[in-house]
Design an enzyme around this catalytic site. Sequence first.
Site, PDB file in Angstrom:
ATOM      1  N   LYS A 100       0.864  -1.183   0.000  1.00  0.00           N
ATOM      2  CA  LYS A 100       0.000   0.000   0.000  1.00  0.00           C
ATOM      3  C   LYS A 100       0.897   1.227   0.000  1.00  0.00           C
ATOM      4  O   LYS A 100       1.557   1.527   0.987  1.00  0.00           O
ATOM      5  CB  LYS A 100      -0.901  -0.010   1.246  1.00  0.00           C
ATOM      6  CG  LYS A 100      -1.633   1.308   1.524  1.00  0.00           C
ATOM      7  CD  LYS A 100      -2.686   1.592   0.486  1.00  0.00           C
ATOM      8  CE  LYS A 100      -3.475   2.844   0.873  1.00  0.00           C
ATOM      9  NZ  LYS A 100      -2.667   4.084   0.740  1.00  0.00           N
ATOM     10  N   PHE A 173      -2.203   0.191 -10.722  1.00  0.00           N
ATOM     11  CA  PHE A 173      -2.749  -0.970 -10.014  1.00  0.00           C
ATOM     12  C   PHE A 173      -4.075  -1.490 -10.567  1.00  0.00           C
ATOM     13  O   PHE A 173      -4.525  -2.567 -10.160  1.00  0.00           O
ATOM     14  CB  PHE A 173      -2.881  -0.712  -8.510  1.00  0.00           C
ATOM     15  CG  PHE A 173      -3.680   0.504  -8.122  1.00  0.00           C
ATOM     16  CD1 PHE A 173      -5.049   0.565  -8.328  1.00  0.00           C
ATOM     17  CD2 PHE A 173      -3.043   1.587  -7.533  1.00  0.00           C
ATOM     18  CE1 PHE A 173      -5.788   1.683  -7.962  1.00  0.00           C
ATOM     19  CE2 PHE A 173      -3.771   2.713  -7.153  1.00  0.00           C
ATOM     20  CZ  PHE A 173      -5.143   2.763  -7.365  1.00  0.00           C
ATOM     21  N   LYS A 249      -7.503  -3.885   2.465  1.00  0.00           N
ATOM     22  CA  LYS A 249      -6.361  -3.079   2.920  1.00  0.00           C
ATOM     23  C   LYS A 249      -5.934  -3.575   4.291  1.00  0.00           C
ATOM     24  O   LYS A 249      -6.731  -3.590   5.226  1.00  0.00           O
ATOM     25  CB  LYS A 249      -6.742  -1.602   2.963  1.00  0.00           C
ATOM     26  CG  LYS A 249      -5.634  -0.684   3.458  1.00  0.00           C
ATOM     27  CD  LYS A 249      -5.973   0.773   3.181  1.00  0.00           C
ATOM     28  CE  LYS A 249      -7.294   1.195   3.794  1.00  0.00           C
ATOM     29  NZ  LYS A 249      -7.619   2.616   3.520  1.00  0.00           N
TER      30      LYS A 249
END
Length: 335
Positions: A100, A173, A249
């Site tokens: 991330k 991404f 996440k």
Amino acid sequence: MSQPVIQPSRLSMLAALIGLSISPFGFCALPQSVQLNPDSVAPEPLQSPLTVMRSSPVSLETLHAIITAQNAVPHPIASDSSGTVTEGALSLNDYFVSEKLDGIRAIWDGVQLKTRQGNPIYAPDWFTRSLPRQTIIEGELWIGRGQFQTLATIIRDKVPNAQQWQAVNFMLFDAPSVAGPFKTRLEALSSLSQHIDEPFIRVIEQRRLERYAQLETLLKRIDTDGGEGVMLHHKNNAYQNGISNGLIKLKTHQDSEAIIVGYEPGKGKYTGKMGAIWVQTSDNIRFKIGSGFSDLERANPPPIGSTVQFRFNGYTDRGIPRFARFIRLRESPDI
């Protein structure tokens, strides 16, 4: 050793756990309209280039608990479309895992770079001239770990500084306009990146992991090196507008925002400077943040009424974020 799995029949449990407020790891509830369906391969039509897919936040401990719980349940047997009998379970290896990045999300709509709020990003012509004209792609504008404020200063300029932009990378991404599941979109994105052939435009590295211990090691290494965390994207996840449970996440901490409502004077070496800020969250929780500031920020604290982003680790019994520390001033919903 058995491989960590999450059964399709238990995916609703994953959605529920992610959506609950679990102390000390609380998360935002998911909209009821969002359904967990990682086996879907037909992408939901993209309403516009700016209605983007967002991730579901989950803690390492919660993910570990989910995987452990699924390991304890017998796996159903199912047949695929060819009639081959397969184990009806989803493994960690079904997810692409990437870092991330602590950057600014950007969408290339075929003509211009834009923020997730739809505002134009004024990049130099040489930065975007190689981007495709008929494909929407998403990525992160990024300089490096710990360089967010420098990047934000560069991005905010309406007249781009070509020399400063030399440090910026466009880390790709996803490709929302490409039909198919994420694994198909990723293949298309990799092909596009090779065709573009610019060192500052490339696909974020995607890993395939077999075991939870590998994921834990990767997350800890990224955290130690000053990174933000990791993203897990299911290979069959369709692109959808809003929060997707097929995009997870994973962090070792939590982030949130609050409005500055006051200051507390510094003591000792901080005498004459700001010692801490008092903030109020959207649910009217007040507390102070006294760490994470540079000497310059203490001498020139952010103004009352401004929004700050802070990092913390769970909640106290009174619902106050534990070990809250300042990250940055949030000057715009785009950044």
